[in-house]
Scaffold this active site. Structure first.
Site, PDB file in Angstrom:
ATOM      1  N   ARG A   1      17.383  -4.154   5.859  1.00  0.00           N
ATOM      2  CA  ARG A   1      18.566  -3.654   5.143  1.00  0.00           C
ATOM      3  C   ARG A   1      19.485  -4.816   4.804  1.00  0.00           C
ATOM      4  O   ARG A   1      19.344  -5.918   5.336  1.00  0.00           O
ATOM      5  CB  ARG A   1      19.296  -2.584   5.948  1.00  0.00           C
ATOM      6  CG  ARG A   1      19.769  -3.013   7.292  1.00  0.00           C
ATOM      7  CD  ARG A   1      20.314  -1.815   8.057  1.00  0.00           C
ATOM      8  NE  ARG A   1      20.689  -2.210   9.392  1.00  0.00           N
ATOM      9  CZ  ARG A   1      21.804  -1.869   9.978  1.00  0.00           C
ATOM     10  NH1 ARG A   1      22.664  -1.104   9.364  1.00  0.00           N
ATOM     11  NH2 ARG A   1      22.065  -2.271  11.189  1.00  0.00           N
TER      12      ARG A   1
ATOM     13  N   HIS B   1       0.855  -1.190   0.000  1.00  0.00           N
ATOM     14  CA  HIS B   1       0.000   0.000   0.000  1.00  0.00           C
ATOM     15  C   HIS B   1       0.891   1.241   0.000  1.00  0.00           C
ATOM     16  O   HIS B   1       1.998   1.219   0.535  1.00  0.00           O
ATOM     17  CB  HIS B   1      -0.903   0.030   1.237  1.00  0.00           C
ATOM     18  CG  HIS B   1      -1.732  -1.203   1.393  1.00  0.00           C
ATOM     19  ND1 HIS B   1      -2.800  -1.482   0.571  1.00  0.00           N
ATOM     20  CD2 HIS B   1      -1.637  -2.240   2.250  1.00  0.00           C
ATOM     21  CE1 HIS B   1      -3.339  -2.631   0.935  1.00  0.00           C
ATOM     22  NE2 HIS B   1      -2.648  -3.116   1.951  1.00  0.00           N
TER      23      HIS B   1
END
Length: 190
Positions: free
Chosen positions: A167, A113
């Site tokens: 990450r 979204h």
């Protein structure tokens, strides 16, 4: 018991793979997968997938699911083990050879979204961020971990159970936590 599920669901899994235009070679699926492929999905050799609560009791009460959106590409290398994991591919996911993905892991290359609340009100299914995921050779993803968009997991690296990886993880390292952080180098790679 586990092998019974392989033979019971074998024809259904083959039908799903063929109907969804999946390139495959040699695999074993224990249970029934969920598959929605509108892009490209290819499975290497010797893929082993647990996809039911009976196939891996610590893998959760789920099935393995693959969602590949239009124009997206997901590629699994050789000798990969997956247990009751969920994959959502909106751009690209590459999983190299000899990777192990523990029970109930989630690997998503998208936010699903838009982040802007005003855009979400108008059209919550558009203008979201998507970035490729790359899991390199011989990595291990511990159970209930989440790998988020844009992440590369390095060669031989280990992600501790229950981690959220947002990450890149370098080669030969152990990372864990939420968010996942460096724990230590693998023995012999210090």
């Amino acid at each position: 018991m586990k092998h019974i599920f392989h033979y019971i669901y074998w024809p259904l899994n083959i039908l799903l793979l063929k109907m969804n235009r999946v390139a495959y070679s040699d695999f074993k699926i224990f249970g029934l997968i969920t598959l929605m492929n509108k892009g490209t999905l290819s499975l290497g050799q010797n893929i082993r997938i647990n996809s039911s609560r009976y196939a891996n009791v610590i893998g959760g009460d789920t099935r393995t699911s693959f969602v590949i959106k239009k124009g997206a590409s997901m590629q699994l290398g050789n000798n990969i083990s997956i247990s009751n994991a969920a994959f959502y591919c909106n751009s690209k996911i590459i999983i190299e050879d000899n990777v192990m993905i523990g029970g109930s892991c989630k690997i998503w290359d998208s936010d699903f979204h838009p982040l802007d609340p005003e855009i979400r009100k108008i059209n919550p299914r558009e203008q979201f961020i998507t970035r490729p995921i790359h899991i390199k050779e011989s990595a291990f993803i511990g159970g209930c971990s989440i790998i988020l968009k844009g992440v590369t997991i390095g060669r031989n690296s280990i992600i501790g159970a229950g981690s959220v990886v947002s990450r890149d993880v370098p080669d030969n390292e152990i990372w864990a936590g939420n968010p996942a952080t460096f724990i230590k180098k693998l023995k012999g790679y210090e």
